[in-house]
Design a protein around this motif. Structure first.
Motif, short mmCIF file in Angstrom:
data_model
loop_
_atom_site.label_atom_id
_atom_site.label_comp_id
_atom_site.label_asym_id
_atom_site.label_seq_id
_atom_site.Cartn_x
_atom_site.Cartn_y
_atom_site.Cartn_z
N GLY A 259 8.70 1.28 -7.70
CA GLY A 259 7.47 1.18 -6.97
C GLY A 259 6.19 0.89 -7.92
O GLY A 259 5.28 0.07 -7.44
N SER B 94 13.62 -4.56 -1.81
CA SER B 94 12.72 -3.69 -1.01
C SER B 94 12.98 -3.91 0.26
O SER B 94 13.58 -4.81 0.85
CB SER B 94 11.51 -3.68 -1.44
OG SER B 94 10.95 -5.17 -1.17
N ARG C 173 9.08 -0.71 0.73
CA ARG C 173 9.73 0.38 0.30
C ARG C 173 10.69 -0.14 -0.96
O ARG C 173 11.92 -0.75 -0.51
CB ARG C 173 10.50 1.30 1.14
CG ARG C 173 11.41 2.42 0.76
CD ARG C 173 11.63 3.49 1.68
NE ARG C 173 10.25 4.13 2.08
CZ ARG C 173 9.90 5.12 3.15
NH1 ARG C 173 10.84 5.11 4.00
NH2 ARG C 173 8.75 5.39 3.18
N SER D 210 6.32 7.57 1.74
CA SER D 210 6.89 8.43 0.52
C SER D 210 6.13 7.93 -0.87
O SER D 210 5.91 6.91 -1.11
CB SER D 210 8.32 8.41 0.56
OG SER D 210 8.82 8.76 1.82
N ASP E 253 6.46 4.29 -2.44
CA ASP E 253 6.26 3.22 -1.55
C ASP E 253 4.99 2.50 -2.09
O ASP E 253 3.96 2.67 -2.66
CB ASP E 253 5.83 3.82 -0.25
CG ASP E 253 7.11 4.34 0.53
OD1 ASP E 253 8.19 4.02 -0.14
OD2 ASP E 253 7.01 4.86 1.47
#
Length: 438
Positions: free
Chosen positions: A132, A33, A126, A87, A90
């Motif tokens: 996620g 990430s 992210r 987004s 996330d």
């Protein structure tokens, strides 16, 4: 537990992880990430673009960030917008807090939300080589939270640095297992959340019942057959015929005595009433401002007094059971004749009285103080002292029953939350195999 283990394990090489499924891989968070710390605060700066800001409270109170949340408006630079716009997928975590136990609280961005930017005191994570949804559950586990709490630095305020976040060592399953584990946890945690919501609703109803008992008893008495009369006061309505109504200054005067040397400092709070500062700090686990020099700015308080604080318009007037001193910014009420303090401690906390007190001032600005002049505008009932004692005793008994039920519900919620975290922790560390269940 009702779930079976994986068929084969291997050592993770990390003490807090122990053994992991043989097909899982060890990695650091930065390998799967991107970690970005936010520097977007709540202020609006001329020349910057307006955005919706996802702030600390939005993350701390919600495990999912959705468009249903009422985000505040702020501004951000073009660079901040490019780097920190959120987004779907996330994960956001809290990185600064007054308590290390509140560090690393995660929330998943559940949908694309136009113009939403990650705010100050938060870190945007992210996912690149992981889900996620799975990553958020991983960050909810006992183990990760313990690592972040240990890594947080500070004395009165704690912070988690980018290095500590990026270098979190963890085990990651294959993509298909991540999806299976996340789906399983979505289903199981939803069941637990439903049980928690039912208990929270029960607590809400019990608190409403408690308030109704107090309001009725202090304005109508306990005898359902007593003859009533119009009090002529809106907040009281009809009262027992043998009660009378007077200006509040007839029952309470303002105490303006300066503190004496032997006085211990008191703190006024809606939660505990007026108690000693050291007792308040012990109960809340936090410090309050103490007057070391210049004690002449403090006022003396006697047991049975009442204190009007800056938040009395929200939660009523606080009663004092101890002798001591308190800030001169507060108003001390000294009971006169015909006053049994315990009865009025309930009356001053009744919703009807608080609403009437609120109407004595516009109270538009936070921190606006209520003065004795506000208190004097709200008329009070004169109730025979023996009847005051009987009513107070009745309320004590009824409130004790309700508080016992509330405590049981709160304990049930605590156990459900512990179960939820334990289940999440077991699944994301491979202690249980939920692939077939999912």
């Amino acid at each position: 537990m009702r779930f079976k283990p994986y068929p084969k394990y291997k050592s993770s090489g990390v003490e807090w992880l122990g053994h992991i499924p043989s097909n899982w891989e060890m990695t650091r968070l930065k390998r799967i990430s991107q970690v970005r710390l936010s520097n977007v605060d709540k202020h609006s700066i001329e020349g910057q673009k307006y955005i919706r800001l996802c702030n600390y409270v939005d993350v701390y109170r919600n495990r999912r960030i959705t468009s249903e949340i009422e985000f505040m408006t702020a501004t951000a630079s073009d660079e901040q917008i490019a780097r920190l716009t959120l987004s779907k997928g996330d994960v956001i975590i809290t990185k600064d807090s007054e308590s290390p136990s509140d560090i690393g609280v995660p929330a998943l961005v559940n949908e694309d939300i136009t113009n939403l930017v990650c705010g100050y005191h938060l870190a945007l994570i992210r996912p690149m080589a992981t889900s996620g949804q799975y990553l958020c559950y991983l960050l909810m586990s006992h183990f990760v939270r313990a690592v972040f709490e240990m890594e947080a630095t500070g004395m009165t305020r704690y912070a988690l640095g980018k290095y500590s976040i990026e270098n979190l060592v963890t085990a990651i399953p294959p993509d298909s297992e991540q999806s299976a584990i996340a789906s399983f946890l979505d289903c199981e945690t939803a069941k637990i959340d439903t049980l928690i919501a039912k208990q929270e609703k029960l607590i809400e109803l019990l608190k409403e019942k408690r308030q109704a008992i107090i309001s009725h008893a202090v304005t109508k008495g306990l005898n359902p057959n007593v003859r009533m009369k119009d009090s002529g006061v809106e907040w009281l309505g009809e009262v027992p015929e043998h009660w009378s109504v007077v200006q509040s200054r007839r029952l309470f005067s303002e105490r303006n005595e300066k503190a004496i040397n032997s006085d211990k400092q008191l703190t006024a709070s809606q939660k505990y009433g007026v108690i000693y500062q050291d007792q308040f700090m012990s109960l809340e686990g936090q410090k309050v401002v103490q007057v070391i020099t210049g004690s002449d700015i403090l006022k003396h308080v006697e047991p049975g007094d009442f204190v009007i604080s800056m938040r009395s318009f929200q939660g009523g007037i606080e009663s004092a059971n101890d002798r001591g001193s308190i800030s001169s910014a507060y108003v001390m009420l000294k009971p006169e004749k015909n006053v049994y303090p315990k009865f009025f401690s309930y009356l001053f906390k009744s919703r009807l009285y608080i609403q009437s007190l609120q109407r004595t001032s516009n109270l538009v600005r936070d921190g606006q103080a209520l003065r004795f002049s506000n208190f004097s505008q709200v008329s009070l009932p004169i109730v025979p002292e023996m009847e005051q004692r009987t009513i107070a005793s009745f309320i004590d008994q009824e409130i004790a029953k309700i508080d016992t039920l509330i405590a049981k519900s709160e304990q049930a919620i605590s156990l459900q939350k512990e179960h939820r975290t334990a289940l999440i922790s077991a699944a994301v560390t491979g202690k249980i195999d939920v692939r077939d269940v999912a």
